[in-house]
Structure formats: C-alpha cells, structure tokens
Write a protein that holds these residues in place. Structure first.
Motif, PDB file in Angstrom:
ATOM      1  N   UNK A  10       0.844  -1.186   0.000  1.00 40.98           N
ATOM      2  CA  UNK A  10       0.000   0.000   0.000  1.00 40.98           C
ATOM      3  C   UNK A  10       0.881   1.238   0.000  1.00 40.98           C
ATOM      4  N   UNK A  11       0.459   2.269  -0.719  1.00 37.89           N
ATOM      5  CA  UNK A  11       1.140   3.565  -0.705  1.00 37.89           C
ATOM      6  C   UNK A  11       0.375   4.471   0.256  1.00 37.89           C
ATOM      7  N   UNK A  12       1.008   4.876   1.322  1.00 39.17           N
ATOM      8  CA  UNK A  12       0.364   5.680   2.365  1.00 39.17           C
ATOM      9  C   UNK A  12       0.113   7.099   1.854  1.00 39.17           C
ATOM     10  N   UNK A  13      -1.094   7.603   2.119  1.00 41.56           N
ATOM     11  CA  UNK A  13      -1.462   8.975   1.776  1.00 41.56           C
ATOM     12  C   UNK A  13      -1.779   9.743   3.062  1.00 41.56           C
ATOM     13  N   UNK A  14      -2.007  11.047   2.934  1.00 40.79           N
ATOM     14  CA  UNK A  14      -2.404  11.864   4.091  1.00 40.79           C
ATOM     15  C   UNK A  14      -3.643  11.302   4.775  1.00 40.79           C
ATOM     16  N   UNK A  15      -4.561  10.728   3.981  1.00 39.39           N
ATOM     17  CA  UNK A  15      -5.811  10.199   4.530  1.00 39.39           C
ATOM     18  C   UNK A  15      -5.581   9.035   5.483  1.00 39.39           C
ATOM     19  N   UNK A  16      -4.448   8.367   5.390  1.00 38.68           N
ATOM     20  CA  UNK A  16      -4.148   7.194   6.222  1.00 38.68           C
ATOM     21  C   UNK A  16      -3.476   7.561   7.537  1.00 38.68           C
ATOM     22  N   UNK A  17      -3.104   8.827   7.699  1.00 41.27           N
ATOM     23  CA  UNK A  17      -2.278   9.232   8.837  1.00 41.27           C
ATOM     24  C   UNK A  17      -3.097  10.048   9.837  1.00 41.27           C
ATOM     25  N   UNK A  18      -2.958   9.715  11.107  1.00 40.17           N
ATOM     26  CA  UNK A  18      -3.624  10.466  12.171  1.00 40.17           C
ATOM     27  C   UNK A  18      -2.915  11.800  12.365  1.00 40.17           C
ATOM     28  N   UNK A  19      -3.639  12.923  12.254  1.00 44.12           N
ATOM     29  CA  UNK A  19      -2.982  14.220  12.462  1.00 44.12           C
ATOM     30  C   UNK A  19      -2.494  14.405  13.900  1.00 44.12           C
ATOM     31  N   UNK A  20      -3.105  13.704  14.845  1.00 38.63           N
ATOM     32  CA  UNK A  20      -2.715  13.847  16.253  1.00 38.63           C
ATOM     33  C   UNK A  20      -1.391  13.154  16.561  1.00 38.63           C
ATOM     34  N   UNK A  21      -1.171  11.974  15.967  1.00 42.16           N
ATOM     35  CA  UNK A  21       0.011  11.180  16.330  1.00 42.16           C
ATOM     36  C   UNK A  21       1.075  11.128  15.242  1.00 42.16           C
ATOM     37  N   UNK A  22       0.682  11.367  13.995  1.00 40.05           N
ATOM     38  CA  UNK A  22       1.613  11.205  12.884  1.00 40.05           C
ATOM     39  C   UNK A  22       1.803   9.749  12.484  1.00 40.05           C
ATOM     40  N   UNK A  23       1.133   8.849  13.206  1.00 36.14           N
ATOM     41  CA  UNK A  23       1.181   7.411  12.908  1.00 36.14           C
ATOM     42  C   UNK A  23       0.034   7.054  11.957  1.00 36.14           C
ATOM     43  N   UNK A  24       0.078   5.851  11.432  1.00 39.24           N
ATOM     44  CA  UNK A  24      -1.060   5.381  10.647  1.00 39.24           C
ATOM     45  C   UNK A  24      -2.285   5.403  11.553  1.00 39.24           C
ATOM     46  N   UNK A  25      -3.372   5.977  11.058  1.00 40.41           N
ATOM     47  CA  UNK A  25      -4.609   6.090  11.815  1.00 40.41           C
ATOM     48  C   UNK A  25      -5.078   4.701  12.256  1.00 40.41           C
ATOM     49  N   UNK A  26      -5.437   4.567  13.534  1.00 41.32           N
ATOM     50  CA  UNK A  26      -5.805   3.258  14.051  1.00 41.32           C
ATOM     51  C   UNK A  26      -7.129   2.746  13.488  1.00 41.32           C
ATOM     52  N   UNK A  27      -8.025   3.625  13.084  1.00 41.32           N
ATOM     53  CA  UNK A  27      -9.233   3.170  12.394  1.00 41.32           C
ATOM     54  C   UNK A  27      -8.885   2.571  11.045  1.00 41.32           C
ATOM     55  N   UNK A  28      -7.946   3.204  10.344  1.00 43.69           N
ATOM     56  CA  UNK A  28      -7.463   2.669   9.069  1.00 43.69           C
ATOM     57  C   UNK A  28      -6.769   1.331   9.303  1.00 43.69           C
ATOM     58  N   UNK A  29      -5.917   1.264  10.336  1.00 42.46           N
ATOM     59  CA  UNK A  29      -5.246   0.006  10.659  1.00 42.46           C
ATOM     60  C   UNK A  29      -6.255  -1.107  10.944  1.00 42.46           C
ATOM     61  N   UNK A  30      -7.310  -0.786  11.690  1.00 43.14           N
ATOM     62  CA  UNK A  30      -8.319  -1.796  12.014  1.00 43.14           C
ATOM     63  C   UNK A  30      -9.041  -2.277  10.757  1.00 43.14           C
ATOM     64  N   UNK A  31      -9.393  -1.349   9.876  1.00 45.54           N
ATOM     65  CA  UNK A  31     -10.070  -1.714   8.631  1.00 45.54           C
ATOM     66  C   UNK A  31      -9.190  -2.625   7.790  1.00 45.54           C
ATOM     67  N   UNK A  32      -7.934  -2.255   7.619  1.00 41.71           N
ATOM     68  CA  UNK A  32      -7.021  -3.047   6.786  1.00 41.71           C
ATOM     69  C   UNK A  32      -6.679  -4.376   7.456  1.00 41.71           C
ATOM     70  N   UNK A  33      -6.481  -4.370   8.776  1.00 36.21           N
ATOM     71  CA  UNK A  33      -6.239  -5.632   9.487  1.00 36.21           C
ATOM     72  C   UNK A  33      -7.410  -6.575   9.281  1.00 36.21           C
ATOM     73  N   UNK A  34      -8.619  -6.062   9.447  1.00 35.73           N
ATOM     74  CA  UNK A  34      -9.821  -6.877   9.247  1.00 35.73           C
ATOM     75  C   UNK A  34      -9.865  -7.422   7.819  1.00 35.73           C
ATOM     76  N   UNK A  35      -9.688  -6.546   6.844  1.00 35.40           N
ATOM     77  CA  UNK A  35      -9.799  -6.949   5.439  1.00 35.40           C
ATOM     78  C   UNK A  35      -8.750  -7.974   5.034  1.00 35.40           C
ATOM     79  N   UNK A  36      -7.508  -7.721   5.373  1.00 31.86           N
ATOM     80  CA  UNK A  36      -6.440  -8.608   4.910  1.00 31.86           C
ATOM     81  C   UNK A  36      -6.432  -9.940   5.660  1.00 31.86           C
ATOM     82  N   UNK A  37      -6.537  -9.889   6.969  1.00 30.78           N
ATOM     83  CA  UNK A  37      -6.487 -11.141   7.723  1.00 30.78           C
ATOM     84  C   UNK A  37      -7.738 -11.982   7.530  1.00 30.78           C
ATOM     85  N   UNK A  38      -8.886 -11.341   7.281  1.00 32.39           N
ATOM     86  CA  UNK A  38     -10.116 -12.107   7.020  1.00 32.39           C
ATOM     87  C   UNK A  38      -9.958 -12.954   5.770  1.00 32.39           C
ATOM     88  N   UNK A  39      -9.263 -12.428   4.758  1.00 41.64           N
ATOM     89  CA  UNK A  39      -9.011 -13.212   3.544  1.00 41.64           C
ATOM     90  C   UNK A  39      -8.161 -14.432   3.870  1.00 41.64           C
TER      91      UNK A  39
END
Length: 156
Positions: free
Chosen positions: A47-76
């Motif tokens: 995946x190519x990270x964009x501004x939309x994937x990053x939490x403005x508060x922490x500068x880390x990958x947004x945890x909601x985004x992480x949860x969505x992608x974790x769910x999607x990829x591991x469910x497969x």
C-alpha cells in the motif's frame, strides 16, 4: 513463489476486486497482494500511504485505518482455511507504533496461526517496504467458525 503460491495471490486479489466492503470514510482500501506462501499460511500486501491514512494527532497510521485493513487482509487469510464456512470476528486489535510520512510504501505482512481450530488467529505487521525492520503498526484478528451462522449484513 511456486505455482500454488502464485494462484493464491491471484485468488486473493480477485476476491478483493469483487467485494465492495473495503471502505474507510469513503476511501477504497484494497491492498495489492504481491507475495504468498500457502505452506506457511502468510502473504504480503502493499500500500502507498497517503495523508488520509495518517492520524494528524500522532503522525502514525490512523488506528481506524489500521483496524479496517487488518480486518480486510487477515479475514481473507483466515477465510482461506474454510472458504464456504461462515465466521464471525471475536477480536480485532491494532496499534500504531511509529510516525510515517505520506508517500511511504508499506508492506502488510499477514500470518495465520492456529489454522486448525474453531478460532483461527492472524496477525498483520505494517512495515516499511524498503526497510522491513521499521514497523509502523501491528494488528491481530481472531474469528470463530460455526455452522449455522447466517449473513446478517443489510442489503442496499
């Protein structure tokens, strides 16, 4: 990668292309699987990270985004154990670990553990594609297989 692994990569990417539930705040999230090992029950998506994937508060990958992608990829990956079986998630946990910049290419390394149980578990490690030692986030997902589960998602 051998032929079985290449077919597994094609199967997962084909499944991603036909499923419309991979949205996070309107952003379509379908990481491209580029490598797999059927024997080891693991794959790598990119995946190519964009501004939309990053939490403005922490500068880390947004945890909601992480949860969505974790769910999607591991469910497969978990679903590949019993493709026709119904399952329900019993636990999804994520943690953003390191700040990341837009334009960073990441790998999402997914690994299945305990595949021969009623509650298989998979992990996702979100790491820098160029420097695999640099980990931006982690996720874990446990599902429960049970006969008699029905699809309860509303139809639109």
């Amino acid at each position: 990668m051998d032929d079985a692994d290449a077919k597994f990569v094609q199967l997962i990417n084909k499944a991603y292309a036909h499923i419309g539930s991979y949205l996070y705040y309107g952003m379509d999230i379908r990481p491209q699987v580029t490598w797999a090992s059927v024997a080891d029950s693991e794959f790598i998506a990119e995946w190519l990270v964009t501004d939309d994937c990053i939490s403005p508060e922490t500068g880390c990958i947004d945890e909601g985004w992480l949860a969505t992608v974790t769910d999607n990829t591991t469910a497969m990956l978990i679903g590949s154990i019993q493709p026709a079986a119904k399952s329900v998630s019993t636990s999804i946990s994520v943690q953003g670990l390191s700040p990341i910049s837009p334009g960073t290419s990441i790998e999402i390394f997914c690994k299945l553990s305990s595949p021969h149980t009623k509650q298989p578990h998979a992990t996702a490690i979100f790491r820098d594609k160029a420097d695999r030692a640099l980990v931006y986030g982690v996720g874990s997902h446990t599902k429960f297989f049970k006969a008699g589960l029905v699809d309860t998602q509303p139809k639109m």
